[in-house]
Design a protein around this motif. Structure first.
Motif, mmCIF file in Angstrom:
data_model
loop_
_atom_site.group_PDB
_atom_site.id
_atom_site.type_symbol
_atom_site.label_atom_id
_atom_site.label_comp_id
_atom_site.label_asym_id
_atom_site.label_seq_id
_atom_site.Cartn_x
_atom_site.Cartn_y
_atom_site.Cartn_z
ATOM 1 N N THR C 78 0.869 -1.098 0.001
ATOM 2 C CA THR C 78 -0.043 -0.050 -0.165
ATOM 3 C C THR C 78 0.619 1.067 -0.062
ATOM 4 O O THR C 78 0.582 2.146 -0.719
ATOM 5 C CB THR C 78 -0.832 0.033 1.220
ATOM 6 N N SER C 79 2.017 1.214 0.845
ATOM 7 C CA SER C 79 2.641 2.470 1.003
ATOM 8 C C SER C 79 3.337 2.734 -0.346
ATOM 9 O O SER C 79 3.495 3.856 -0.714
ATOM 10 C CB SER C 79 3.780 2.203 2.030
ATOM 11 N N ILE C 80 3.976 1.737 -0.951
ATOM 12 C CA ILE C 80 4.581 1.669 -2.162
ATOM 13 C C ILE C 80 3.754 2.533 -3.396
ATOM 14 O O ILE C 80 3.981 3.480 -3.944
ATOM 15 C CB ILE C 80 5.472 0.812 -2.698
ATOM 16 N N VAL C 81 2.566 2.038 -3.350
ATOM 17 C CA VAL C 81 1.552 2.420 -4.172
ATOM 18 C C VAL C 81 1.172 3.774 -4.091
ATOM 19 O O VAL C 81 0.881 4.700 -4.795
ATOM 20 C CB VAL C 81 0.291 1.408 -4.331
ATOM 21 N N ALA C 82 1.007 4.105 -2.659
ATOM 22 C CA ALA C 82 0.736 5.711 -2.051
ATOM 23 C C ALA C 82 1.653 6.396 -2.566
ATOM 24 O O ALA C 82 1.357 7.595 -3.054
ATOM 25 C CB ALA C 82 0.610 5.631 -0.744
ATOM 26 N N ILE C 83 3.099 6.064 -2.543
ATOM 27 C CA ILE C 83 3.961 7.192 -2.954
ATOM 28 C C ILE C 83 3.934 7.245 -4.395
ATOM 29 O O ILE C 83 3.788 8.603 -4.833
ATOM 30 C CB ILE C 83 5.557 6.475 -2.723
ATOM 31 N N THR C 84 3.985 6.521 -5.255
ATOM 32 C CA THR C 84 3.931 6.754 -6.496
ATOM 33 C C THR C 84 2.549 7.532 -7.007
ATOM 34 O O THR C 84 2.272 8.513 -7.695
ATOM 35 C CB THR C 84 3.988 5.600 -7.430
ATOM 36 N N ALA C 85 1.449 6.908 -6.528
ATOM 37 C CA ALA C 85 0.081 7.699 -6.834
ATOM 38 C C ALA C 85 0.113 8.902 -6.377
ATOM 39 O O ALA C 85 -0.416 9.813 -6.814
ATOM 40 C CB ALA C 85 -1.162 6.848 -6.218
ATOM 41 N N GLY C 86 0.724 9.140 -4.919
ATOM 42 C CA GLY C 86 0.577 10.534 -4.172
ATOM 43 C C GLY C 86 1.397 11.622 -5.074
ATOM 44 O O GLY C 86 0.585 12.677 -5.207
ATOM 45 N N ILE C 87 2.515 11.021 -5.748
ATOM 46 C CA ILE C 87 3.246 12.270 -6.485
ATOM 47 C C ILE C 87 2.468 12.362 -7.787
ATOM 48 O O ILE C 87 2.154 13.679 -8.226
ATOM 49 C CB ILE C 87 4.533 11.475 -7.044
ATOM 50 N N TYR C 88 1.690 11.600 -8.235
ATOM 51 C CA TYR C 88 0.863 11.726 -9.376
ATOM 52 C C TYR C 88 -0.575 12.697 -8.968
ATOM 53 O O TYR C 88 -1.108 13.210 -9.829
ATOM 54 C CB TYR C 88 0.055 10.620 -10.207
ATOM 55 N N VAL C 89 -0.977 12.738 -7.871
ATOM 56 C CA VAL C 89 -2.042 13.164 -7.365
ATOM 57 C C VAL C 89 -2.274 14.732 -7.793
ATOM 58 O O VAL C 89 -3.088 15.366 -8.170
ATOM 59 C CB VAL C 89 -2.279 13.302 -5.855
ATOM 60 N N TYR C 90 -0.695 15.449 -7.510
ATOM 61 C CA TYR C 90 -0.989 16.838 -7.788
ATOM 62 C C TYR C 90 -1.218 17.222 -9.262
ATOM 63 O O TYR C 90 -1.959 18.105 -9.355
ATOM 64 C CB TYR C 90 0.443 17.593 -7.109
ATOM 65 N N PRO C 91 -0.247 16.451 -10.036
ATOM 66 C CA PRO C 91 -0.772 17.011 -11.662
ATOM 67 C C PRO C 91 -1.972 16.620 -12.027
ATOM 68 O O PRO C 91 -2.659 17.306 -12.513
ATOM 69 C CB PRO C 91 0.330 16.296 -12.314
ATOM 70 N N TYR C 92 -2.497 15.480 -11.383
ATOM 71 C CA TYR C 92 -3.791 15.066 -11.901
ATOM 72 C C TYR C 92 -4.760 15.937 -11.374
ATOM 73 O O TYR C 92 -5.654 16.337 -12.253
ATOM 74 C CB TYR C 92 -4.218 13.531 -11.471
ATOM 75 N N LEU C 93 -4.960 16.170 -10.242
ATOM 76 C CA LEU C 93 -6.080 17.211 -9.781
ATOM 77 C C LEU C 93 -5.832 18.442 -10.363
ATOM 78 O O LEU C 93 -7.043 19.183 -10.629
ATOM 79 C CB LEU C 93 -5.790 17.271 -8.171
ATOM 80 N N ALA C 94 -4.797 19.027 -10.517
ATOM 81 C CA ALA C 94 -4.731 20.316 -11.050
ATOM 82 C C ALA C 94 -5.164 20.349 -12.625
ATOM 83 O O ALA C 94 -5.734 21.316 -12.923
ATOM 84 C CB ALA C 94 -3.241 20.725 -10.943
ATOM 85 N N HIS C 95 -4.721 19.387 -13.283
ATOM 86 C CA HIS C 95 -5.188 19.234 -14.682
ATOM 87 C C HIS C 95 -6.966 19.085 -14.682
ATOM 88 O O HIS C 95 -7.655 19.742 -15.386
ATOM 89 C CB HIS C 95 -4.415 18.009 -15.172
#
Lengths: 218, 495, 662
Positions: C78-95
């Motif tokens: 879960t944590s590893i997925v959270a790290i990669t997905a977490g980095i992607y959160v910002y660009p995705y949400l902003a877009h």
């Protein structure tokens, strides 16, 4: 006549008036019978007060006399005058014969249900307490079978008289405080129901409770 | 000390009621009523924190402020505060719509009567909770019917009249049966040698339970559970609830659904406590289990095709109180503690729900679920309130009902209890799916823009207060745990 | 309004400048939670047990956290997925200009997912489990103004409530019968549970948990909700949340319920294998790239569950050596899937953002315009196929090994089951290869099929960074699973509950003791890579050597210019298999034509619509719904508003009491 046979007589009057109320459809007559019932109830209370020489019971008897024999039947009678007569409708869902049969069955059920109580106290009055329960059941019967709102109020009153009768016959009446509160509640309840009936006449032009079926799950 | 608290708790609503009837200024009346509710809340909290003996009876053994009474007082206080608060804007909007109504003959809403009855209603509930005498309790419960009948018919429409009539008849019938039960208790008690003045006192009955006759008590307990069950909304006297709740003013529905039925159930708990001592636990518990499961079944099935959102909430109340009855039928300390938590949180959640749908009704002028759409988008605070209330009611974490439901179901360790618990789970599932579907239909989706509700003053704070209260009750274990557990313990007759 | 954030929940309002702060905070928080999670889960695996009890939180029960190797494994993933997905959160949400609700709930979602495996009492487990369901439902519903998302969210809530009811019932019973009330570290075994009850509990809890992993028959929410959620959430759900269903099965059914009759394992294998095939088929016929990935999640979880079932069967048959092979297979498949699926969703999300469509039939040519995303997706797709070099290879290989090496038994069921499972899995792998070939071939290669695809922009640096990290993790895992050998060992020991000599050693070679199988992904990978490079250079060299190239016009069926519409598309690719399996994928087609003249001779325009339906959704659930509705009607008839009836109900109750009380 002895005191206890007088009590028995009054109890019989209670039960009979209940049965007649159930089978009659005329409101005015029901009011009179209700008054008779209240008188019988008050008589029981007074007889018991006399027998046990209890001041509390005298007061309770007086309360019963005022509330159940004078005020409430009076309310029913005055309501009977105000309500538009609707001759074309039968006021009851069941015929007189059926009504008598149900009353009879109720009495038997009540007798059976109170057998355990008479084990506890085998005095004759306790045995007569089944009459109270029978009256309660007859009250329920009236509540269910009468079509008119006031008819239901009458049923409710009979039911309540039955409970009071049960209390007197089984245990020399309930405590004064409870009787006082109970009578007050009863009075208010009947007043409110009366007020609602008046509103029904204004809004619907009828007091047929079968018309009251707008709300529901369909 | 407890004497003082009890007298204040009883006097405050009476005084408030008299004042609201005699004073002309609406503002003053409103303030007084809300302060009264806050006083009740304060008393319950004072009672909980004080070190005085909660079991002590005062005023000749008529009243006492024990743990159960404190918790019920907490419910009464908090919900009547919320409901009183919401009443202000409710009455305002009612008056407003009356001003523009096409029917000039209809009288304007009578604020004085409203507030007077509101406070009498509170008084009757407080008395029912504090009373140590079954007779007084009965009188108080009956008095709630009297106070609320007019409130149910407050809108003076034909439908509200119908609802009021049904409410008055069904409840009076049920409560009369309870009176019969009380009379039989009196019979049994006086024949076992208790004096007339003590014969109905709950603490006396629980200490002298060995004297009571079994067969008489069997009848009495059955009748009392059935009769008080009428006010609690349990099958077979459940049918007044949807009618009355759908017609009463929303804040009154909140009080009735959130508090009244729980107060009536707390009376049943008292009865059950006596019954467990006299007759053993299985007798009363059988009634509770049967009535509880039947209520849950009927309510959850009615919820499936429900089209009216106020009836929906009322039926959810039947389902919830049915669950509470099931919990009481398990009768373990954990189950009772959970039940009390359930009652508290449900009170808050349900009142929040009713207050929210009250706003919806005044905005959309309909109570049909299918005609309300897009609340969250167009009226965010109402939508938010409704969704929070929904989450509370279907028992989602972190709200308190999650814990009560889980704990109750876990308490079922015996075989036949397990079956009951399984039934309860199924009905909870059905009702929660039905509730979620209906509420999400109303709140989510695009909706159409011109249907936004003008949110009157004071709604958002109510929503936030309800949200905070129910979330805190779901997360904090202290001090709630100790109180709940000791309350559960104090309800005698525990196995 | 800005300080009244909760009231703005999901209102879909237009973003303001300070929304960016929300997005950034959400992103950073998610990554931080992930990093913290990695640290703490590594401690769980390598170090000591973590335990925490706070009795002043959570009413009636208190908060109790604890851990073992199993918790560590799931938290690590879960944590590893959270790290990669977490980095992607910002660009995705902003877009996508997501509502703030999404931003606020993503870190919360990760937190609840991390807490589920740590919950040490039954109560806490239920709490975090349901909290996770609630938070994820909010995330799916955050875009509720879109009909599709609303529908998906509703399905999700219904199914997860049904699943939760099953889990609640079984765990409540277990909790009542457990001497300690503890799920992790409770020493005393469950006592006094009759066999029948135990079987019922197994069935209910298994289906409840399996529903979270998208297994039949309560699977329908997954292919709806995962695609409709915001992409980082899709990644979290598909790569982390579904795992927790597996966690539940291992913790409660395999470990908690103790010695199992053999049919439990058989049931598990059956459900897993059936779901795998069913989902693979649906994955193959999906044209929506996110939906395709979501179905593939169901398929991979099916494989994992199949592996668990194999483990259970072999354990019941006292064949502990090979059982451990199956278990290792399950764990590796789980890890691999999480890695490639999060990569898949993130790169697909990036492709979707740049091409402006989710439909494969409108993509194409992405590899030229958006190479990083396309390469990321190709690595993910390779993993999903289960071919060597992919992250899904090792797990599937181990599972097949364990199935094949099942010792001959006298049980007919097993003798039939094991080979059939191999067959079904082989079919699954085949279908998965087809599905992924389609997704990559049609979506990423070939010419752009729409203007959006043709004009798609290059991956922004932040996203490229995310994708590269996820890709590296994926490659690292598939080339050298030795990294995780200790994790696998600690998790399987926690599952078995006893210290055994591991029968699988995962070093640079994976060796199966007692069976005599071995494989080296690293060598295999290197040789394939070297082989490919050699082949490519030789081919290139030969072409260069001939150096005779002709420029002739491409033959285009008589048309002057080949257009992108002539390409093989996603529908066409899947069509033959779709026809074969029409019973399962239930294709509906409709052809609409419009004519320019009244005689209907000249065709003006034609439209073709096609959709697949889930037969459970169209056949099974409506029946249940109708039955419930009819039952409801029946009760409604009794509540039609007649006060007389209501009074009669009361009277009946009264008389019953009079009779009963006697």
């Amino acid at each position: 006549m002895t005191n206890s046979s007088l009590i028995d007589l009054a109890s019989a009057a209670l039960l009979l008036s209940g049965v007649f109320i159930a089978s009659y459809n005329d409101l005015a007559r029901q009011g009179s019978l209700l008054r008779l019932q209240g008188l019988a109830l008050a008589a029981i209370a007074f007889l018991m007060a006399f027998e046990h020489n209890s001041l509390e019971l005298w007061i309770v008897g007086l309360l019963v006399l005022v509330v159940r024999a004078i005020v409430l039947p009076g309310l029913v009678k005055s309501a009977a005058k105000r309500i538009p007569t609707e001759k074309d409708r039968s006021h009851s869902r069941v015929s007189n014969t059926t009504s008598l049969l149900i009353s009879g069955a109720s009495t038997i059920v009540a007798y059976l249900a109170t057998i355990p109580l008479s084990h506890l106290d085998s005095s004759s009055t306790t045995k007569a307490s089944s009459i109270g329960l029978a009256l309660v059941l007859i009250g329920v019967q009236i509540l269910i079978t009468k079509r008119m709102a006031v008819g239901q109020i009458v049923g409710f009153l009979v039911l309540d008289n039955g409970i009071a009768a049960f209390g007197f016959l089984a245990t020399l009446g309930v405590p004064l405080l409870l009787e006082l509160g109970g009578s007050l509640d009863l009075l208010f309840a009947i007043l409110i129901m009366g007020a609602l009936t008046d509103r029904m006449i204004v809004k619907f032009g009828t007091t047929d409770v079968d018309e009251l079926s707008e709300l529901g799950d369909r | 000390m407890s004497q003082l608290l009890i007298s204040v708790a009883l006097l405050a609503p009476v005084v408030a009621s008299l004042l609201s009837f005699s004073l002309k200024k609406a503002k003053v009346t409103e303030t007084i009523s809300i302060i009264t509710s806050l006083i009740l809340l304060a008393i319950s909290i004072l009672g909980m924190t004080s070190i005085l003996d909660p079991g002590r009876v005062v005023f000749d053994g008529l009243l006492r402020l024990d743990r159960l009474a404190q918790i019920m007082l907490l419910v009464i206080g908090s919900v009547s505060t919320l409901a009183g608060w919401a009443s202000i804007s409710y009455l305002d909007s009612m008056e407003l719509s009356h001003k523009f109504s096409t029917n000039p003959q209809a009288p304007p809403p009578n604020r004085r009567t409203y507030w007077a009855l509101f406070n009498i209603f509170s008084f009757a509930m407080v008395l029912a909770v504090l009373s140590n005498n079954l007779g007084i309790t009965w009188v108080a419960i009956e008095a709630t019917t009297i106070a609320t009948t007019f409130l149910v018919g407050f809108k003076r429409t034909p439908l509200s009249l119908e609802a009021a009539w049904k409410y008055a008849m069904i409840c009076s019938f049920g409560i009369a049966i309870a009176l019969l039960g009380v009379s039989i208790v009196y019979f049994a008690a006086t024949h076992s040698g208790l004096s007339g003045s003590q014969a109905l006192q709950i603490n006396v009955l629980t200490t002298h339970y060995r004297l009571l006759d079994h067969s008489a008590m069997r009848l009495a307990v059955g009748l009392m559970i059935l009769g008080f069950g009428a006010k609690a909304g349990l099958v077979p006297f459940h049918s007044w609830l949807p009618d009355a709740h759908s017609q009463a003013p929303a804040p009154i529905s909140a009080l009735m659904s959130g508090v009244l039925i729980s107060v009536a159930f707390s009376v049943i708990l008292r009865v059950v406590a006596i019954s467990n001592l006299v007759l053993g636990s299985s007798y009363a518990h059988t009634y509770l289990a049967v009535m509880g499961l039947a209520s849950m079944a009927v309510a959850s099935l009615l919820l499936i095709n429900q089209r009216d959102y106020k009836r929906m909430l009322a039926q959810s109340s039947i389902e919830q109180i049915g669950f509470v009855a099931v919990a009481a039928s398990f009768g373990t300390q954990l189950a009772i503690a959970a039940l009390l938590l359930h009652v508290v949180v449900h009170g808050i959640g349900k009142s929040l729900a009713f207050i929210s749908v009250g706003r919806v009704e005044s905005g959309f002028h309909t109570t049909e679920i299918s005609k309300v759409k897009g609340l969250l988008k167009n009226s965010p605070s109402v939508g938010f309130g409704l969704i929070v209330a929904l989450s509370v009611l279907v028992g989602l974490p972190p709200f308190g009902l999650f814990w009560s439901e889980t704990a109750v179901i876990t308490s079922a360790s015996r075989t036949h209890f397990v079956l009951i618990a399984a039934g309860a789970i199924v009905f909870i599932l059905i009702s929660s799916v039905a509730l979620v579907r209906s509420v999400l239909k109303m709140t989510l989706g695009p909706g159409d823009l011109n249907s936004a509700i003008a949110v009157s003053r004071g709604f958002s704070p109510i929503a936030v207060a309800g949200f905070m209260a129910s979330i805190l009750l779901g997360i904090l274990a202290s001090p709630t745990n100790g109180l709940l557990m000791s309350a559960a313990h104090s309800i005698a007759g525990l196995r | 309004m800005s300080n009244q954030a909760p009231l703005a929940v999901g209102t879909g309002m237009t973003p303001r400048s300070d929304d960016r702060l929300w997005y950034l905070t959400s992103s950073v928080l998610t990554v931080l939670i992930g990093v913290f999670g990695v640290a703490i889960s590594l401690r769980m695996i390598f170090g000591s047990k973590i335990s925490l009890s706070i009795s002043s939180l959570l009413p009636l029960v208190g908060l109790h956290l604890s851990s073992d190797g199993l918790s560590g494994l799931f938290d690590l993933i879960t944590s590893i997925v959270a790290i990669t997905a977490g980095i992607y959160v910002y660009p995705y949400l902003a877009h996508s200009r997501s509502p703030r609700t999404t931003a606020a709930f993503i870190p919360l979602f990760v937190m609840t997912m991390l807490l589920v495996p740590m919950a040490s009492s039954y109560y806490d487990f239920l709490f975090f489990w349901e909290a996770m369901a609630l938070v994820s439902a909010v995330l799916v519903l955050a875009n509720h103004t879109k009909t599709e998302a609303l529908k998906a969210g509703m399905w999700y809530i219904f199914m997860s409530q049904v699943g939760f009811a099953m889990i609640l019932g079984s765990l409540a019973y277990l909790s009542a019968h457990s001497p300690t009330g503890l799920l992790i570290g409770g020493s005393g075994a469950l006592k006094g549970i009759p066999t029948l009850t135990k079987n019922i509990i197994f069935v209910f809890s298994f289906f409840g948990f399996a529903s979270k992993s998208g297994q039949l028959p309560l699977h329908s929410w997954l292919p709806k909700a995962h695609p409709e959620a915001p992409t980082p959430v899709s990644a979290l759900m598909s790569a982390a949340m579904v795992n927790l269903g597996i966690y539940g099965i291992i913790r409660v059914d395999i470990k908690g319920l103790g010695p199992a009759p053999i049919w439990w394992g058989v049931l598990i294998i059956t459900i897993g294998a059936t779901t795998a095939v069913y989902s693979a088929l649906h994955s193959l016929v999906s044209s929506d790239i996110k939906r395709l990935l979501a179905w593939s999640t169901g398929e991979n979880m099916g494989i994992v569950i199949c592996a668990l079932g194999t483990f259970e069967v072999l354990k019941s048959a006292h064949n502990l050596n090979i059982a451990q092979v199956a278990l290792a297979g399950a764990i590796l498949q789980l890890m691999g899937h999480s890695l490639f699926k999060s990569l898949g969703f993130i790169s697909a999300g990036s492709v979707i953002a740049s091409a402006g469509t989710r439909s494969l039939d409108s993509m194409g040519g992405i590899i030229h315009r958006n190479p990083i995303s396309a390469v990321g997706f190709s690595i993910a797709a390779l993993g999903a196929t289960g071919l060597p070099l992919g992250a899904g290879f090792v797990g599937e290989w181990l599972l097949l090994q364990s199935l094949i090496h099942t010792l001959p038994t006298r049980s007919t069921v097993l003798n039939v089951l094991m080979p059939s499972a191999v067959g079904l899995l082989a079919l699954t792998f085949g279908l998965a290869v087809a599905a992924m070939t389609k997704a990559f071939g049609v979506g990423m290669l070939s010419r752009p099929r729409s203007r959006g695809a043709a004009e798609s922009a290059e991956t922004p640096p932040w996203e490229a960074f995310t994708i590269s990290i996820a890709t590296l993790l994926c490659i690292g895992f598939s080339f050298n699973p030795a990294f995780v050998s200790k994790i696998v060992r600690s998790a399987s020991q926690a599952t078995l509950g006893v210290r055994t000599k591991g029968s699988v050693s995962i070093l640079s070679h994976i060796t199966l003791r007692g069976v005599g199988g071995s494989i080296s992904p690293l060598n295999l990978g290197l040789s394939v890579v070297i082989g490919a490079i050699l082949f490519a250079s030789i081919t290139e060299w030969r072409i260069r050597k001939k150096s005779r190239q002709l420029d002739v016009p491409l033959w285009a069926c008589g048309s002057s210019q080949p257009s992108s519409k002539m390409q093989y598309n996603a529908v066409a690719f899947a069509q033959p298999l779709e026809r074969i399996f029409n019973l399962v994928v239930a294709t509906q087609e409709s052809l609409g034509t419009e004519h320019a003249d009244s005689d209907m001779l000249i065709l003006q325009s034609a439209s073709y619509e096609r959709s697949n339906s889930d037969i459970f959704e169209t056949r099974f659930f409506p029946v249940v719904a109708r039955a419930m509705s009819n039952l409801s009607r029946l009760v409604q008839k009794g509540h039609s508003g007649k006060i007389r009836n209501y009074l009669i109900y009361g009277a009946i109750g009264f008389i019953i009491v009079l009779v009963v009380a006697r």
